[in-house]
Scaffold this active site. Structure first.
Site, PDB file in Angstrom:
ATOM      1  N   ASP A   9       0.943  -1.187   0.005  1.00 17.79           N
ATOM      2  CA  ASP A   9      -0.156   0.023  -0.091  1.00 17.79           C
ATOM      3  C   ASP A   9       0.731   1.313   0.065  1.00 17.79           C
ATOM      4  O   ASP A   9       1.725   1.322   0.893  1.00 17.79           O
ATOM      5  CB  ASP A   9      -0.933  -0.120   1.130  1.00 17.79           C
ATOM      6  CG  ASP A   9      -1.988   1.068   1.297  1.00 17.79           C
ATOM      7  OD1 ASP A   9      -3.204   0.898   1.101  1.00 17.79           O
ATOM      8  OD2 ASP A   9      -1.514   2.363   1.039  1.00 17.79           O
ATOM      9  N   ASP A 104      -4.040   2.204  -4.883  1.00 17.46           N
ATOM     10  CA  ASP A 104      -2.744   2.367  -4.376  1.00 17.46           C
ATOM     11  C   ASP A 104      -2.284   1.121  -3.372  1.00 17.46           C
ATOM     12  O   ASP A 104      -1.594   1.032  -2.769  1.00 17.46           O
ATOM     13  CB  ASP A 104      -2.439   3.590  -3.586  1.00 17.46           C
ATOM     14  CG  ASP A 104      -3.131   3.462  -2.013  1.00 17.46           C
ATOM     15  OD1 ASP A 104      -3.962   2.868  -1.998  1.00 17.46           O
ATOM     16  OD2 ASP A 104      -2.202   3.984  -1.023  1.00 17.46           O
ATOM     17  N   GLU A 105      -3.239   0.023  -3.698  1.00 10.50           N
ATOM     18  CA  GLU A 105      -2.831  -1.181  -2.789  1.00 10.50           C
ATOM     19  C   GLU A 105      -3.241  -2.491  -3.504  1.00 10.50           C
ATOM     20  O   GLU A 105      -4.040  -2.342  -4.635  1.00 10.50           O
ATOM     21  CB  GLU A 105      -4.208  -0.943  -1.705  1.00 10.50           C
ATOM     22  CG  GLU A 105      -4.614  -1.955  -1.086  1.00 10.50           C
ATOM     23  CD  GLU A 105      -5.550  -1.619  -0.062  1.00 10.50           C
ATOM     24  OE1 GLU A 105      -6.010  -2.364   0.861  1.00 10.50           O
ATOM     25  OE2 GLU A 105      -6.369  -0.423  -0.091  1.00 10.50           O
TER      26      GLU A 105
END
Ligand code: TTP
Ligand code: MG
Length: 405
Positions: A9, A104-105
């Site tokens: 992340d 974002d992960e």
């Protein structure tokens, strides 16, 4: 064999991208979400701003009160999408078994990748490439299952690398507060704390039956997680499992005619998307949110799969009638979804003349709409919407598309 899963992340994603674009923002209190005098909430806050108590989801006005010196930015979503795509491409180099979650992960299953290094070494390599190629910081959690990897990456932030050795899952989770568990929202946290359960370890020690009776099936999942048990696989993105369209009204309404017209419009939207993907659906779902925010979904399934606007609408309308007969409250949101999707398995000889005609009609309408816009053609029922959106030239802006996987 023990699995090896990484959860990766990016730290303060939106803010960090802004800092790459404008390096003078580095090391400062930065908030992405918009100007503090506007309505709206914080999307991302730099760790410097977090030191003042600023958090994602907080109203911008409150963030301003806590940290007036922060730099408030509107955000540049196309950039974020672009950076996200590059981030995912880096991750895919490390294992083909990659599941993006949001921008974002992602989870990465690196079981069997020992040839390239230990999970820890792979995590270090990922962090290094993300830093070198994107100038961003990734936090990584490494564990034998998804839930522990996720909590580990969270715990190490910022710039974390937390590894939980196989067999140590319960010991690692045990002292952490219950709110760390995915699926434990504010309400569940309060309910647990009210019964004296503060830590994941205390939750794990409860007898499963008592968790089930108090918190239902969702509670069982949380209980498994608390014990470090999570059998979910890392699933690379596949095809959409459902298609839905929904809208929130500017004003709550209980006008049946209007609700039906919008239902028809949403059904046509769903039908058009089904046909575009060359799919057919066996289940139809209606979603209703009442003015008091109570939200219900009702579904029906049939043996026959369909992609016809008329059948989707007929099913959804039946569900709407039933729901309204039971509860006459003003409606705030209306949605139509289809699931149980299959490929185009139509056996033409089974189609009767009527349905073949309506199939041709749907397709002809799709062609016209793709050329002149969705509202260039209207069916009888959606004409009522003309009064709701007078002078609307393009698509009605009322719908929020959602594709769930
Ligand atoms: P997160 O990973 O939850 O947050 P973050 O990357 O800003 O901070 P960190 O991971 O270091 O704790 O979410 C990723 C991005 O998603 C975030 O930068 C902005 C966006 N986002 C929203 O738009 N609204 C939200 O409520 C949240 C939580 C995130
Ligand atoms: Mg993040």
């Amino acid at each position: 064999m023990v699995g090896h899963i990484l959860h990766i992340d990016l730290d303060a994603f939106f803010v960090s991208v802004e800092q790459v674009l404008a390096p003078e923002l580095r090391g400062k209190s930065v908030v992405v979400g918009g100007r503090p005098e506007r309505r709206g909430v914080v999307a991302s806050a730099s760790y410097e701003a977090r030191a003042f108590g600023v958090r994602a989801g907080m109203p911008l006005a409150k963030a301003y009160r806590l940290c007036p010196q922060a730099i408030f930015l509107q955000g540049s979503f196309p950039w974020y999408r672009d950076v996200s795509a590059r981030f995912m491409t880096i991750l895919a180099d490390f294992s083909p078994c990659m599941e993006p979650v949001g921008l974002d992960e992602a989870y990465l299953d690196v079981t069997g990748c020992e040839f390239y290094g230990s999970p820890r070494q792979l995590a270090l390599n990922i962090k290094e490439r993300v830093r070198r190629e994107l100038d961003l910081i990734a936090s990584v959690g490494a564990a034998s299952c998804k839930v522990v990897a996720k909590i580990a990456s969270d715990l190490g932030k910022p710039n974390g690398l937390v590894e939980v050795a196989p067999g140590q899952e319960k010991a690692f989770l045990s002292p952490l507060p219950v709110a760390r568990l995915p699926g434990v929202g504010r309400k569940t946290e309060q309910a647990l704390r009210a019964t004296g359960i503060d830590t994941i370890g205390q939750l794990a020690a409860l007898p499963p039956e008592s968790v089930k009776s108090r918190f239902g099936v969702a509670g069982m999942m949380i209980h498994h997680y608390a014990n470090g048990i999570d059998n979910r696989k890392v699933e690379p993105p596949g095809e959409a499992k459902s298609i839905s369209r929904e809208t929130t009204f500017a004003q709550d309404t209980s006008d049946c005619g209007l609700l039906q017209a919008i239902l028809r419009y949403l059904s046509e939207r769903v039908g058009a998307e089904l046909r575009r993907q060359n799919k057919q659906a066996r289940s139809i779902t209606l979603k209703l949110r009442y003015a008091d925010f109570e939200t219900i979904t009702r579904s029906l399934s049939s043996k026959e799969a369909t992609d016809a606007d008329e059948s989707i609408f007929a099913g959804a309308a039946r569900l709407l009638d039933q729901a309204l007969a039971r509860r006459r409250k003003a409606v705030r949101l209306l949605g139509v979804g289809v699931s149980n999707l299959g490929g185009d398995g139509k056996q033409l000889y089974l189609l009767d003349c009527m349905s073949r005609r309506s199939e041709h009609l749907d397709k002809a309408i799709d062609r016209i709409r793709s050329k002149y816009g969705f509202t260039s053609i209207q069916t009888g029922r959606t004409l009522a919407l003309k009064d709701v959106f007078p002078g609307d030239k393009g698509d009605y802006t009322l719908e929020t598309p959602s594709l769930s996987r």
